[in-house]
Design an enzyme around this catalytic site. Structure first.
Site, PDB file in Angstrom:
ATOM      1  N   CYS D 150      -2.337   5.074   8.347  1.00 35.82           N
ATOM      2  CA  CYS D 150      -1.984   4.811   7.384  1.00 35.82           C
ATOM      3  C   CYS D 150      -1.041   3.391   7.553  1.00 35.82           C
ATOM      4  CB  CYS D 150      -1.380   5.844   6.743  1.00 35.82           C
ATOM      5  SG  CYS D 150       0.015   6.421   8.012  1.00 35.82           S
ATOM      6  N   HIS D 242       3.680   4.861   1.186  1.00 38.83           N
ATOM      7  CA  HIS D 242       4.634   4.211   2.626  1.00 38.83           C
ATOM      8  C   HIS D 242       4.862   2.779   1.608  1.00 38.83           C
ATOM      9  CE1 HIS D 242       3.122   7.065   4.889  1.00 38.83           C
ATOM     10  NE2 HIS D 242       2.820   6.529   5.439  1.00 38.83           N
TER      11      HIS D 242
END
Lengths: 344, 344, 344, 344
Positions: D150, D242
Site C-alpha cells: 500500500c 496513507h
C-alpha cells in the site's frame, strides 16, 4: 523493616504499574516477579514489553522472571500482589494461600465469595476482619483479599459518602479508558473516532461489587447493601481515567451542597498510598476531566464534580485513574492495610 | 415542480451539510445562500471553508453569498432553512416570517415558545397544525418551525415508542461527537485523550424539549408530557454521531422484547428523507457504534441496542448522526413536511 | 540570590508552561505576569484558562495580571521571558530592551535579524556574544535573545553532531503535535482521524533558522552555515512531542555507529535546565515515540533513534517535547545562559 | 458474461474490502470464500467479524466458508483474489496456480520474484506479459500476479509521472493509517496520542518494489529502474489513508508547474475500477488530507499536492486509501487487467 513482596503476572499492564508503585515504596521490597511458564527464566526486560511512561527500574530490568507457582517464589516473601487473568487467578491464588502467602489481588475471580473480603480501605477497611473467618473455613496460613473492579472503585467512595442520606438506587454510565482492557484489549480500529457501548461482564461487576463494598461486617459475615445499581458501560478513546455519570437516589432529600460536603468529608486511610481526602470535589462544572485530573494525588484520588440535585436525589460525575487507584494502586493500598493490620 | 429554497447561515458546519442534502434533493432547489455581512458578495467557495467529505457542488461553489436579511433573498424563494447562531436567529427569523418566508430552523432560539411547533415528523408531525395558531397570533404570512437539539432527537423517537408503557422518568447520559459544537467548537487540545463532562445548556435542552415533543396537540396548544428527564452530557473524541445511554422508567412492567418491538414498530414518515422504519434495533450487544452505524439510512436513522429490563423499567443505548438526523437532515425533513402539508 | 523575572504573554499555552518551569526554579523568582490589555487587572487564575496537567501554583493564581508594557513591570525585574504573538513581540520586545530589560524570547519575530542571537545553549551558546554588537548598534541597556522554533530545536542538536562529517544537505519530514499551534490552533474536527500536511511558515523557519544555529560567530557577526535544508511539515493527532524523520547527507562517509556515537557525545550545557547529555540515542528501532519519550529529562531531552546509513549519508528519527525543550524550556534555558554569562 | 471469482483469506480486513468491491462488480461474481481451516464450514457471517462501514451483503452473509485449498474451490472459478498472510500465501498461491487458477494477489510473498509481474495497471500494465514467461518456466495453467504494498502504490504513480525528467533518487516519509496493519495490528494503547516511527519491513518494500514497478519489460524480463529510494515509515492515529512526503531528485531541472502537469497528465487505465485520471493534483497547500480525500474516485484515486521546486528536484505530498487503492482495490484492478488481457 521492609516486607518482601512478589508480583504474580508482573509483565502485563497492571503488573507494570505494580512495579512502578512498589519499586520506590517505603515498606515493600520487590523480591519475586512471575509470569506465564513461557517467560520463566527470561530477564524481566525481555519478558515484559515495558510500556509505562517512566523508565523500567534498573533493579527490576535484569531480575529473572519466575513461573507463577508457590514453589517458584522464595519463602521469605510474605505478600504477593496478583494481577492474573481471572481463570488463572482462580486456580493459582488458592494454591499460594494454602502455601502460606498472603495475596492482595486485583483479579476478578472470587471477589463475591462469602469469605473473601473485597476492600477499599477508605470505605470498608473493617471488612479485613473477614480474613479470620476465611482462615478458619479454609485452613489457610495465607489469606486472600480482593480489590474491586476499576469502574466500581471510581464510584463507590462517592456513594459511601451519600449513604448517610439513605442510598436507594444508582444509575451509572461509564466512559472508560482503553487501558482498562489491558495492553491489547482494544484495537485502534475499534476505537479511533468511535465509542464501544458494551464491555462484557463490566455492568454486572459494578452492580454486585457495590453492594458488598457498601455492606456491613458484623464479625462473621458481610451483609450486602440493598442498593439497586443499574450500570451502562462504554469504552471511549482515552488512555487512562474512567469518568462516570452517576444518579444516586436517596430516601432523604439532599441538596447539592450537602452532597458535596459529604463527599469532601470522606477521610483518607492512614496508609502510605492513601490520599489525605478520599474524594476531591470540583466546583468547576467541566471538571473532573480524565486527562487533566487522573493523576491527582499520584493517581490515587477519586474526584467528583457537576453535583446537582434532581427531583429524586443527586446527579454528579466522578473520576479515577483506572490502572492506579482502580487496579495496581488499589492492590498496593490493600497490601498496606494487610501489613498495618498485622496479617503478614 | 421544485420549490426554491434559501439557506441562512450557509457557510457554517450545519450549513454545509444542508447544501450537501439539498443540492441533490428531488423537491428543493437552492436559490439563495446567506452568511454574515462580512462574507456577503463573495463566492460561496471563498466564503465557506468547505469541510464536508464530498466535494463542494459546482452549482453552489460559484454562487454569490448574500447578506442574512429578508430583502437580500429573492421573492420566489418560498422556504428558508436556518442554521444561525441562536442570538442571530432570534432576531432574523421573525423578520423573515413577517416578510412571508416559511422558516425551517435548526437554531435553538424559540424552540420552547408556545406558538412555535417543535417537530420530529415521525414522532409528532401533527404539531405542525400549531402554525395556524402562530399565524393568527403573530399576523405572519410566513411561519416558523423548529427541529430540536441533536441530543434530543437521538433519544426522543425511542422514548415515543416506550410511551405506550407509561413513560414516567428518564435518565440519559450522552457521549456526543465534536461536530455538534461546530467546526471550531472543541479544540484538539481539549479532547485528544480526554472527555469533557459538561456541555453548556445541553442538559436543559434535553430536559425541556423532550416534554414538548412527546406532548399532545389539541388544535390550539401543545400540552407538554410530564416525563421527568435528567440528562448528563459529555463530549467525547468522535467526529460524528451521538451515542446515548438511556434509562426509561415506566408505570407498566415492560420486557426487553416488548421494548424492542415497540421501537422497531415505529414507522417512518411518508417524506423523501424519512427512513422506512424510524428506529433500527440491533440485537448485537455492542451496537450501535458511532463510526459503524451513524450513516445508516443516509444518516437519517436512529438506532438502538443493548435493550435490557431493569427493576424499574428499560435500559438501552441509542445513536443518531448529529449533523444529519440531528441537525441539517432534521431541518430538511421538516421542510418536506411543510411542503407536503401545504404550508409553502 | 534569585533573579526577579517577568513573563510577557503569561496566559497562553507557552506562558503556562513558563510558569510551570519558573515557579520551582532555583535561580528565578516570578515577579510579573503580563497579558493583553483586556486581562490587565484580573487575577491570573481568572485571566488564564489553566490547562497544564499540574495544578496552578498558589503563589501565581492570585497575583494580578499586568499590561504588556515596560512601565507596567517593576524595575527590579531584570529578565523577562516573552511568548507573545510575533506581531505583538515585534512591537513590544524592543520597547522592553530600550527600557533596560533583558528579553529571552520564544516569539518568532526577529529571529533572523543580524544582531539578534538565536541560541540553543548546548549547540551555539557562544553566539550570546552577539549581544555586545546588538547593544552597541541599538544603544540598548537591555538585550534581546531568541530561541528557535520548536521544530528546528528538535532537529538541530543532532545535525550539530553530524556536522563533523561535513553536513551538506538535510531533508526533514515533521510529525508535529497540536500543542505547537497553541491552545486553539487546531480544531478537533481538523485533526481527529486526519493529518494536516501543511503548517504555514514552518518549513521556512526550519530551513533558515538551522543555518544560523549551525553558523559560526567570529566576535562580530554570525556566518550562516551553507547546509541546504528542505522541510516538509505535518500536523498529526498527538498532544505533545514533535517527531521528525531526517536525512542528513554529508561529504564524508559515515557509518550508523559513528553517527550514533557523535550524537551521544554531545554534552549538556552547565546550566540548571540542561540535561547531562544533549541527545538520548535509542537502539530500539521503534523509539523514540512521542508519548513514551517526550518527558525524558523533564521534557528537556532531544532523543534520536532508527539511525541508518544510506547511499548518501545518514537517516534517522528525532524527537523533542515541543512546548518544553521546544518553547518554554528553551527560553528558560536561554535565561539561565544570560544569567550565567553576566548579562543580567 | 461475468467471471466467477474466489477470495482467499476472505474474513480479514482486506478480504472484507474485497467483498465490498466485488459484490456489486459488473464483471465478477463471488463464487467462493475461503479462510483458515478452523473457520471452514461456518457461514461467512459467523466466521468474519464484519467491520466495513457498509452492511455485509446478504448474498455473502449466509454462504459457507471453505478451506483455503485448491480442491475446496469449484472448478468454474477462473480467478482468485488472495489476501493471505505472506507465509500462507507463499505456500498456497503456487498450489492454486498449478491447479489452473489465475491468482491476483495482495500478499507480500513473491512480489520481487523474477517471473512474477508486480503491477499497477496505470503505471506498468504492460508487465502483464511476464505471465507468459512465468507459465513457460513453471509449467502452470494458472498464473500469479501481484500488486505492490500500500505505501508503494501511494507514491509510485507520481514518481512515474516525474520519470520523464530523469528520476534519480527519492526520499519518502510516510504517515500511515492503522488499517494498514490489519484489524488487530495496532493496539489503541500504542497509538492514541502517539506515533510509531517504525513499521517492520515496510521501508525495504518501498525501496525495492518501486524499482520493479518503474522498470521496463522487454518481453522476457523486467529490468529494474536504478532510482535510489530511501524510505522512513511511520504509523499515525488515522484509520485509513496513507499520506507521504516525497522528495524526488531528477537529472533535469523541473519547475513545480511542470511537475504538476506531468502528474495531472497521467491517464487512467481503461478498466472498470480505474479512475479517469491517475493522479488528482490539488492546488490548495493543505491538501490532500487523509480524512477528506481518501475516498476520491471511490477510494481509487492517488492525489498529490504541496508541489514545490527544491534546489535538487521536486518536493510534494501524495495520498491514497491504503485498503482500497492500496490493497483490495489494487487486486481487483489487476483482476480486471487479467480479464481484459485474456488471461482468464
Amino acid at each position: 523493616m521492609t516486607t518482601k513482596v512478589g508480583i504474580l503476572g508482573a509483565t502485563g499492564a497492571v503488573g507494570q504499574r505494580l512495579i512502578q508503585l512498589l519499586e520506590p515504596h517505603p515498606d515493600f521490597e520487590i523480591a519475586a516477579l512471575t509470569a506465564s511458564a513461557s517467560s520463566a527464566g527470561e530477564t524481566y526486560r525481555d519478558a515484559a514489553k515495558w510500556r509505562v511512561d517512566s523508565p523500567i527500574p534498573a533493579s527490576v530490568a535484569d531480575s529473572t522472571v519466575r513461573e507463577t507457582a508457590p514453589d517458584a517464589v522464595p519463602d521469605d516473601v510474605a505478600l504477593v500482589f496478583s494481577s492474573l487473568p481471572s481463570d488463572v487467578g482462580a486456580e493459582v491464588e488458592p494454591a499460594f494461600c494454602e502455601d502460606g502467602y498472603v495475596v492482595s489481588s486485583n483479579s476478578s475471580n472470587a471477589r463475591m465469595a462469602e469469605d473473601v473480603p473485597l476492600i477499599i480501605p477508605e470505605v470498608n477497611g473493617d471488612h479485613v476482619g473477614l480474613l479470620e473467618v476465611q482462615r478458619d473455613a479454609r485452613g489457610w496460613d495465607g489469606a486472600l483479599l480482593k480489590n474491586p473492579n476499576c469502574s466500581t472503585i471510581t464510584m463507590v467512595p462517592t456513594l459511601a459518602a451519600l449513604d448517610r442520606f439513605g442510598l436507594e438506587s444508582v444509575r451509572v454510565s461509564t466512559l472508560q479508558a482503553v487501558s482498562g482492557a489491558g495492553y491489547s484489549g482494544v484495537t485502534s480500529m475499534e476505537i479511533i473516532d468511535n465509542v464501544l457501548p458494551h464491555i462484557g461482564g463490566e455492568e454486572a461487576k459494578m452492580e454486585t461489587e457495590t453492594t458488598k463494598l457498601l455492606g456491613s461486617f458484623d464479625g462473621s459475615t458481610v451483609e450486602t447493601h440493598d442498593v439497586d445499581v443499574q450500570a451502562s458501560c462504554n469504552r471511549v478513546p482515552t488512555l487512562d481515567g474512567h469518568l462516570e455519570n452517576v444518579w444516586a437516589d436517596t430516601t432523604e432529600d439532599v441538596t447539592a451542597e450537602a452532597a458535596a460536603e459529604a463527599m469532601a468529608a470522606m477521610e483518607g486511610a492512614d496508609l502510605p498510598s492513601s490520599p489525605e481526602r478520599m474524594v476531591r470535589v470540583f466546583e468547576e462544572p467541566d471538571r473532573p476531566q480524565p486527562r487533566l485530573d487522573r493523576m491527582l494525588d499520584s493517581g490515587m484520588a477519586v474526584s467528583a464534580g457537576g453535583i446537582k440535585e434532581t427531583s429524586t436525589g443527586i446527579q454528579y460525575d466522578c473520576l479515577a485513574h483506572n490502572t492506579m487507584r482502580g487496579a495496581a494502586g488499589a492492590s498496593v493500598l490493600n497490601g498496606e492495610l494487610l501489613r498495618s493490620e498485622g496479617y503478614l
